[in-house]
Design a protein around this motif. Structure first.
Motif, PDB file in Angstrom:
ATOM      1  N   ASP A  31       0.637 -19.843 -19.848  1.00 53.53           N
ATOM      2  CA  ASP A  31       1.070 -19.153 -21.058  1.00 53.53           C
ATOM      3  C   ASP A  31       2.560 -18.891 -20.951  1.00 53.53           C
ATOM      4  OD1 ASP A  31      -1.464 -18.974 -22.264  1.00 53.53           O
ATOM      5  OD2 ASP A  31      -1.957 -17.247 -21.011  1.00 53.53           O
ATOM      6  N   PHE A  32       3.318 -19.225 -22.000  1.00 51.83           N
ATOM      7  CA  PHE A  32       4.762 -19.128 -21.952  1.00 51.83           C
ATOM      8  C   PHE A  32       5.278 -17.895 -22.682  1.00 51.83           C
ATOM      9  CE2 PHE A  32       3.726 -23.641 -21.669  1.00 51.83           C
ATOM     10  CZ  PHE A  32       4.400 -23.984 -20.514  1.00 51.83           C
ATOM     11  N   VAL A  33       6.403 -17.359 -22.209  1.00 46.14           N
ATOM     12  CA  VAL A  33       7.042 -16.226 -22.865  1.00 46.14           C
ATOM     13  C   VAL A  33       7.441 -16.602 -24.286  1.00 46.14           C
ATOM     14  CG1 VAL A  33       9.147 -14.852 -22.913  1.00 46.14           C
ATOM     15  CG2 VAL A  33       7.842 -15.030 -20.809  1.00 46.14           C
ATOM     16  N   LYS A  34       8.032 -17.782 -24.441  1.00 52.89           N
ATOM     17  CA  LYS A  34       8.454 -18.239 -25.761  1.00 52.89           C
ATOM     18  C   LYS A  34       7.648 -19.461 -26.156  1.00 52.89           C
ATOM     19  CE  LYS A  34      12.436 -19.406 -28.621  1.00 52.89           C
ATOM     20  NZ  LYS A  34      13.912 -19.474 -28.728  1.00 52.89           N
ATOM     21  N   ALA A  35       7.051 -19.408 -27.335  1.00 48.40           N
ATOM     22  CA  ALA A  35       6.240 -20.521 -27.802  1.00 48.40           C
ATOM     23  C   ALA A  35       7.086 -21.481 -28.630  1.00 48.40           C
ATOM     24  CB  ALA A  35       5.080 -20.008 -28.633  1.00 48.40           C
ATOM     25  N   TYR A  36       6.806 -22.761 -28.479  1.00 47.64           N
ATOM     26  CA  TYR A  36       7.459 -23.790 -29.297  1.00 47.64           C
ATOM     27  C   TYR A  36       6.365 -24.543 -30.035  1.00 47.64           C
ATOM     28  CZ  TYR A  36      11.660 -22.868 -26.589  1.00 47.64           C
ATOM     29  OH  TYR A  36      12.746 -22.262 -26.005  1.00 47.64           O
ATOM     30  N   ASN A  37       6.334 -24.381 -31.346  1.00 43.55           N
ATOM     31  CA  ASN A  37       5.279 -24.992 -32.141  1.00 43.55           C
ATOM     32  C   ASN A  37       5.763 -26.140 -33.008  1.00 43.55           C
ATOM     33  OD1 ASN A  37       3.265 -23.110 -31.231  1.00 43.55           O
ATOM     34  ND2 ASN A  37       4.229 -21.575 -32.566  1.00 43.55           N
ATOM     35  N   ALA A  72       5.373 -16.302 -18.770  1.00 42.71           N
ATOM     36  CA  ALA A  72       4.082 -16.228 -19.435  1.00 42.71           C
ATOM     37  C   ALA A  72       3.742 -14.831 -19.899  1.00 42.71           C
ATOM     38  CB  ALA A  72       2.994 -16.722 -18.481  1.00 42.71           C
ATOM     39  N   ASN A  73       3.212 -14.745 -21.104  1.00 41.90           N
ATOM     40  CA  ASN A  73       2.587 -13.512 -21.568  1.00 41.90           C
ATOM     41  C   ASN A  73       1.090 -13.682 -21.348  1.00 41.90           C
ATOM     42  OD1 ASN A  73       4.913 -12.225 -22.471  1.00 41.90           O
ATOM     43  ND2 ASN A  73       4.887 -13.393 -24.370  1.00 41.90           N
ATOM     44  N   SER A  74       0.666 -13.596 -20.117  1.00 43.87           N
ATOM     45  CA  SER A  74      -0.701 -13.931 -19.781  1.00 43.87           C
ATOM     46  C   SER A  74      -1.659 -12.799 -20.091  1.00 43.87           C
ATOM     47  CB  SER A  74      -0.790 -14.275 -18.289  1.00 43.87           C
ATOM     48  OG  SER A  74      -2.121 -14.521 -17.917  1.00 43.87           O
ATOM     49  N   LYS A  75      -2.879 -13.169 -20.469  1.00 38.28           N
ATOM     50  CA  LYS A  75      -3.927 -12.188 -20.715  1.00 38.28           C
ATOM     51  C   LYS A  75      -4.853 -12.071 -19.505  1.00 38.28           C
ATOM     52  CE  LYS A  75      -3.874 -12.963 -25.701  1.00 38.28           C
ATOM     53  NZ  LYS A  75      -4.662 -13.367 -26.885  1.00 38.28           N
ATOM     54  N   ILE A  76      -4.479 -12.751 -18.418  1.00 40.79           N
ATOM     55  CA  ILE A  76      -5.291 -12.704 -17.213  1.00 40.79           C
ATOM     56  C   ILE A  76      -5.197 -11.317 -16.593  1.00 40.79           C
ATOM     57  CG2 ILE A  76      -5.616 -13.703 -14.919  1.00 40.79           C
ATOM     58  CD1 ILE A  76      -4.217 -16.207 -16.024  1.00 40.79           C
ATOM     59  N   GLU A  77      -6.321 -10.758 -16.186  1.00 40.99           N
ATOM     60  CA  GLU A  77      -6.323  -9.430 -15.614  1.00 40.99           C
ATOM     61  C   GLU A  77      -5.957  -9.472 -14.130  1.00 40.99           C
ATOM     62  OE1 GLU A  77     -10.113  -7.758 -16.356  1.00 40.99           O
ATOM     63  OE2 GLU A  77      -9.837  -7.652 -18.525  1.00 40.99           O
TER      64      GLU A  77
END
Length: 245
Positions: free
Chosen positions: A59-65, A23-28
């Motif tokens: 949140d995932f490191v790689k997004a699949y759209n 995850a590329n998280s924006k959580i602090e």
């Protein structure tokens, strides 16, 4: 009774289970651990057995759209009916293994007639089983401190926009072989990519060869392929064209 959202770290047991599951998280105030940073998890009691529902966002490191991106990373792409499911707890996770009898293959690694065992995140287990591997989770600690009866309670974990795999339903699965931890046992097996991103339900009425769309009561003449995680709802012909591009 609704609880406040809490932040938990996903541990090594599941960190490499899914392609792009980091995850590329924006959580602090969280630290990265084995590609997975954190999840936001909420839970509430739902019935007389004091069952717990864990709704998890990741949140995932790689997004699949789209299907094209999934195809690039998938070792197997297969369609078939789920004939059996088994769920079990792991660190900060519930995993479901399911057997899929392949009636169509879109890759060179599987064939019609195969029965594949595939793992995905989410599922339902007994509270005591879950607590055994997740004693530090805030909702487990709170439940144990309370006087609520948890002996016969279930814990169900769901991921955002992803439906749980069900026996008897038909799916198209995009999967890769990844390490999985069952209890304290490591094994390598096929896993759905990014949980629900790699799981497409085939919505078909077998008696009339038609389907009722999930979003309406209208009956359509053709099979449809649904993936809530990708907001994907298209007919089978369009779906197969996207795979074969």
């Amino acid at each position: 009774m609704k609880k406040n959202f809490v932040t938990i770290l996903l541990l090594l047991s599941i960190s490499t289970m899914f392609i792009g599951c980091g995850a590329n998280s924006k959580i602090e105030n969280t630290e990265e651990k084995n590609n997975i940073v954190a999840t936001n998890t909420g839970f509430n009691d739902t019935n007389n057995n004091n069952d717990i529902i864990i709704n998890t966002e990741m949140d995932f490191v790689k997004a699949y759209n789209n299907v094209k991106d999934l195809k690039k990373d998938a070792q197997i792409i297969v369609k078939g009916e789920v004939t059996e499911t088994k769920s079990y707890p792991s660190d900060s996770m519930i995993i479901t293994e399911f057997k899929l009898k392949v009636d169509k293959s879109y890759d060179n690694n599987s064939k019609v007639g195969d029965t594949l065992t595939i793992a995905t995140a989410g599922g339902t287990v007994r509270f005591n089983e879950y607590a055994k591997y997740n004693a530090d989770d805030p909702y487990v600690i709170e439940r144990k401190k309370s006087k609520e009866n948890s002996q016969n309670a279930n814990v169900t974990m769901k991921f955002q926009d992803s439906d749980l795999i069900e026996k008897g339903k038909e799916y198209i699965i995009f999967a890769n072989k990844q390490p999985v931890l069952e209890g304290e046992t490591h094994k390598k097996m096929y896993c759905s990519i990014n949980v629900g991103k790699g799981q497409f339900e085939v919505m078909t009425n077998k008696e009339t060869n038609s389907v009722s769309l999930a979003s309406s009561d209208d009956v359509e003449p053709n099979n449809r392929v649904i993936n809530n995680s990708l907001k994907y709802d298209k007919d089978m012909q369009t779906f197969e064209k996207e795979i074969n591009k």
